[in-house]
Design a protein around this motif. Structure first.
Motif, mmCIF file in Angstrom:
data_model
loop_
_atom_site.group_PDB
_atom_site.id
_atom_site.type_symbol
_atom_site.label_atom_id
_atom_site.label_comp_id
_atom_site.label_asym_id
_atom_site.label_seq_id
_atom_site.Cartn_x
_atom_site.Cartn_y
_atom_site.Cartn_z
ATOM 1 N N SER A 1 0.816 -1.041 -0.114
ATOM 2 C CA SER A 1 0.298 0.381 0.001
ATOM 3 C C SER A 1 1.450 1.452 0.047
ATOM 4 O O SER A 1 0.900 2.304 -0.527
ATOM 5 N N SER B 1 2.256 2.678 -3.325
ATOM 6 C CA SER B 1 1.885 2.896 -4.071
ATOM 7 C C SER B 1 0.980 4.569 -4.190
ATOM 8 O O SER B 1 0.648 5.150 -4.576
ATOM 9 N N VAL B 2 1.781 4.991 -3.159
ATOM 10 C CA VAL B 2 2.173 6.209 -2.840
ATOM 11 C C VAL B 2 3.044 6.485 -3.950
ATOM 12 O O VAL B 2 4.298 6.747 -3.824
ATOM 13 N N VAL B 3 2.668 6.910 -5.386
ATOM 14 C CA VAL B 3 3.626 8.077 -6.289
ATOM 15 C C VAL B 3 4.380 8.929 -5.780
ATOM 16 O O VAL B 3 3.260 10.460 -5.825
ATOM 17 N N TYR C 1 -2.183 9.679 2.922
ATOM 18 C CA TYR C 1 -2.848 8.872 2.600
ATOM 19 C C TYR C 1 -2.808 7.685 3.948
ATOM 20 O O TYR C 1 -3.851 6.292 3.474
ATOM 21 N N SER D 1 -7.702 -0.207 -0.644
ATOM 22 C CA SER D 1 -7.090 0.434 -1.411
ATOM 23 C C SER D 1 -7.230 1.958 -1.812
ATOM 24 O O SER D 1 -8.356 2.502 -1.698
ATOM 25 N N GLU E 1 -4.434 5.417 -3.505
ATOM 26 C CA GLU E 1 -3.353 5.440 -4.306
ATOM 27 C C GLU E 1 -3.620 7.754 -4.303
ATOM 28 O O GLU E 1 -4.547 7.744 -4.509
ATOM 29 N N ILE F 1 -1.692 10.518 -5.745
ATOM 30 C CA ILE F 1 -0.858 11.050 -7.145
ATOM 31 C C ILE F 1 -0.781 12.179 -7.586
ATOM 32 O O ILE F 1 -1.246 12.333 -7.733
ATOM 33 N N ARG G 1 -6.701 8.361 -5.527
ATOM 34 C CA ARG G 1 -7.949 7.485 -5.823
ATOM 35 C C ARG G 1 -8.106 6.284 -4.979
ATOM 36 O O ARG G 1 -7.386 5.430 -4.313
#
Length: 778
Positions: free
Chosen positions: A32, A35-37, A86, A97, A99, A101, A110
């Motif tokens: 998880s 998933s943090v861009v 997050y 989930s 995300e 971004i 998301r």
């Protein structure tokens, strides 16, 4: 990233293989977080977003997600703060989930929402009902599904099975995907076998045998009825309760130093049973030494209070003796109008002679009053039913011991599965509020049964009873019985607290037709009996009653029957109107001596208030029992007798006279002894019996529930108002019998098999060498 993959409507997906393991949680968080861009220079770079786009949310408002994120439009944030946002969104428990971004001046969030629980079902459970398990679950239909809550529910169900003795039970939660982001939550149960107590043993016991100590415990060894008896299942909480029960047993017998050092529970190799061993230290048995009363109050005379103490030097010490005498002294203080008296026992130990000196100190307690009594949880039971169990009311001095005793009386009602009684400070420091929190349980029953006895043959019974009728604390019962030789119907009603006092009102109605215990004639009896019962002492109760009866004898064979029976039939229906009383004294009520008890019953009935019968009937019973050989053997002796004295020019009928019962003198059939004429036993105006018994173990494994006994009975029934000029022998003729009994504890009740041999009998007596009965006490 989603924890759950989509499945078909009929497919099932395990929730993290049925358990959320630490390693799985770690992997989930790692994935998880990935998933943090963020750029490679996340720790140095700052972001400022003019717009925030939220996608994937269906039920959750975008504003709610922004609130969880905590990022304001145009606010400068770091990569670390993005990661915190997050974590906050994910910790809300609303999303599978998340995300985050950054895309230039725009932040994209998301989310994939957790589905909604459509319905919950439980499968594989046979021993426990769905409704019992559902009540323990936190997951609920039409709420957001949570894997953590589902796993906690699975663990809860496992614990419920463990409490029922099924330690091998497993529970796996699964989901079935439905349309519109919904899931069905299914708990699949594998119950496993009951883990039983294969062996229950003790180490360190010297005064009492293992057999005697096993009888004390709630936990039992697995027996031959293991499929029906659940007390042999291993339950850890029950073992803890047994430790306290065992301590109470020893303390009541003077072993003040007793302690349970440890309890070892070892699982057998087959993993279907436990070997439970209690490691105990008994210590020495202490007796009562010197008993004195001292007073710190000028108005309390120690000598007066000493006269009220019922504890003698040399008796086996027991905490119940102390509590009983404290209660007696406090009640005496109330009668003497001395308020707020507290009795403090001071016990001095004398190790040299193994005695305990007891000094009762009368002191002034705090001036605290009962402000009110609050009762909660009684949805059906009226408040007054619970209040009647308290001997204190609002405004009375507060007595902690009396409140504890009241709590026990509330629990003893049997109306509640749980009853907590606590005291808390009231509106002022000198007042307390008594909180009574109860949980009601069913109190009614409908029963169907079949039985067989040598006296009445096969019988079928239907009965209804309610112990808390309309929540008023009243009991009502109706029983119908039909047998090959008799039919009966009874109705009974009891109001236990008439006028708010310890005064029980009873009403009995009965209808019985019989062949008079295998005689050559038939009888019919109808009775109406109201009564009042109340205590006259700590161990004594008195019942006064009025009875109205109609009796009839019919189907007498005039060609062969006794002239007395022919005369009784010719009299037709006879009415009896009588007043009577019964006094009972039972030391087992207090249990001050756990190894012995005495019972006395005495009653008289006076007929002649109208009706056809005039007589005085007197009956009495005296019974005593004690345990010997460290409680393994029970010795019992019973004496009983009765006199029926006709008044005026009336004579007793066959229904007025005493008739023998097979339980009074074993080895002889019911109505099988006494005055005899033309094929029938006619009963007698007098009866007397003496019974001596000894119950003891047979050396068989205790799990069989089989023990033995010896008995010696003697007695007779005799006397007639009219012996037809001496043609009927109605003199006292002693009968005696000796026998052996086998006791068998079964799920149907304690059965008793009697094998008898008459030592002395008369020519016309009906003897019986074998009898099967339900085992009862006097």
């Amino acid at each position: 990233m989603s924890c759950f993959s989509n499945t078909s409507a009929s497919g099932r997906k395990s929730i993290v293989s049925g358990r959320i393991l630490p390693a799985t949680i770690g992997f989930f968080l790692l994935a998880s977080t990935a998933s943090v861009v963020v750029p490679d220079v996340a720790y140095a770079q700052q972001y400022r977003f003019s717009t925030v786009e939220i996608t994937g949310n269906q039920r959750i408002e975008s504003g709610t997600i922004l609130t969880y994120a905590g990022i304001g439009r145009g606010e400068r944030v770091s990569a670390a703060e993005l990661n915190d946002a997050y974590q906050r969104i994910l910790a809300s428990g609303l999303f599978e989930s998340v995300e985050i971004i950054p895309q230039g001046n725009q932040l994209v969030i998301r989310v994939v929402e957790f589905p909604t629980v459509n319905r919950i079902s439980i499968e594989g459970n046979r021993r426990l009902k769905d409704e019992d398990l559902m009540a323990a679950l936190q997951s609920q239909p039409r709420r957001v599904f949570s894997p953590a809550v589902a796993e906690a529910d699975a663990q809860t169900i496992t614990e419920v099975y463990s409490a029922a003795g099924r330690l091998a039970a497993t529970v796996e939660p699964k989901i079935i995907r439905r349309s519109n982001n919904r899931v069905d939550l299914v708990f699949e149960i594998t119950e496993g076998r009951v883990v039983e107590v294969e062996r229950l043993s003790f180490v360190g016991n010297r005064a009492f045998s293992e057999r005697r100590l096993r009888r004390v415990l709630e936990t039992k060894q697995a027996g031959i009825f293991r499929e029906l008896i659940r007390s042999d299942s291993f339950i850890a909480d029950r073992v803890e309760f047994d430790k306290q029960v065992l301590r109470d047993f020893y303390l009541s017998r003077g072993y003040v130093d007793f302690e349970t050092l440890s309890v070892n529970s070892e699982l057998v190799r087959a993993r279907d049973g436990f070997l439970v061993t209690f490691n105990i230290r008994e210590g020495q048995q202490f007796r009562v030494g010197e008993v004195t009363v001292v007073s710190d109050l000028e108005e309390a005379d120690p000598d007066l209070f000493m006269d009220e103490v019922r504890m003698r030097s040399g008796a086996i010490y027991s905490p119940s003796l102390i509590e009983e005498n404290i209660a007696r002294l406090e009640r005496l203080a109330i009668r003497e109008e001395i308020d707020f008296v507290r009795v403090e026992p001071r016990v001095t130990r004398n190790d040299a002679d193994l005695t305990l000196d007891v000094e009762y100190v009368l002191t002034r307690g705090p001036r605290v009053f009962v402000e009110r009594i609050d009762i909660e949880g009684n949805n059906t039971t009226l408040d007054r039913v619970v209040r009647n169990r308290f001997r204190v009311v609002e405004g009375d001095p507060f007595n902690p011991r009396e409140i504890r005793e009241s709590a026990e009386r509330v629990r003893a009602l049997g109306y509640f599965s749980n009853a907590d009684v606590n005291a808390r400070e009231g509106s002022t420091p000198d007042q307390v509020v008594i909180d009574v929190d109860v949980e009601e349980q069913p109190t009614g029953s409908l029963s169907f049964g079949a039985s067989y006895s040598a006296d009445s043959g096969a019988a079928f019974t239907i009965g209804f009873s309610e112990r808390n009728f309309l929540g008023r604390g009243q009991s009502i019962s109706v029983d119908l019985n039909t047998a090959s030789s008799s039919q009966s119907g009874t109705f009974r009603f009891v109001e236990p607290n008439l006028l708010g006092r310890d005064l029980a009102f009873g009403l009995d109605l009965g209808y019985v037709t019989t062949d008079s215990d295998n005689a050559t004639f038939d009888t019919r009896r109808i009775n109406f009996t109201p009564s009042l019962t109340f205590p006259v002492s700590q161990n004594g109760r008195l019942r006064v009653y009025y009875t109205l009866e109609q009796n009839k004898i019919f189907d007498v064979d005039n060609a062969t029957a006794s002239a007395l029976l022919i005369a009784d039939e010719a009299a037709g229906t006879l009415t009896t109107s009588a007043l009577g009383y019964n006094y009972s004294f039972d030391t087992r009520r207090t249990g001050l001596n756990p190894d012995a008890g005495v019972v006395l019953r005495f009653g008289q009935e006076f007929a002649g208030l109208g009706g056809d019968a005039e007589y005085i009937r007197t009956t009495a019973l005296l019974g005593a029992e004690t345990k010997a050989w460290n409680g393994d053997v029970t010795l019992r002796g019973i004496l009983e007798g009765g006199i029926h004295h006709s008044l005026g020019d009336t004579n007793s009928t066959v229904l007025d006279r005493f008739r023998h019962s097979s339980s009074q003198l074993r080895g002889f059939s019911s109505n099988g002894i006494g005055p005899y004429d033309s094929g029938d036993h006619l009963g007698g105006n007098y009866y007397a019996y003496a019974r001596l018994e000894a119950d003891f173990p047979l050396g068989l494994p205790e799990e069989y529930g089989i023990s033995g006994g010896l008995f010696l009975d003697a007695g007779s029934v005799w006397g007639l108002d009219d012996n037809l000029g001496g043609t009927i022998s109605d003199d006292f003729e002693l009968r005696a019998t000796v026998g052996f009994s086998i006791f068998w504890d079964t799920p149907l009740g304690p059965l008793r098999f009697n094998f008898s041999q008459p030592l002395k009998e008369e020519a016309n007596d009906d003897t019986r060498s074998f009898d099967l009965t339900i085992s009862t006490q006097f």
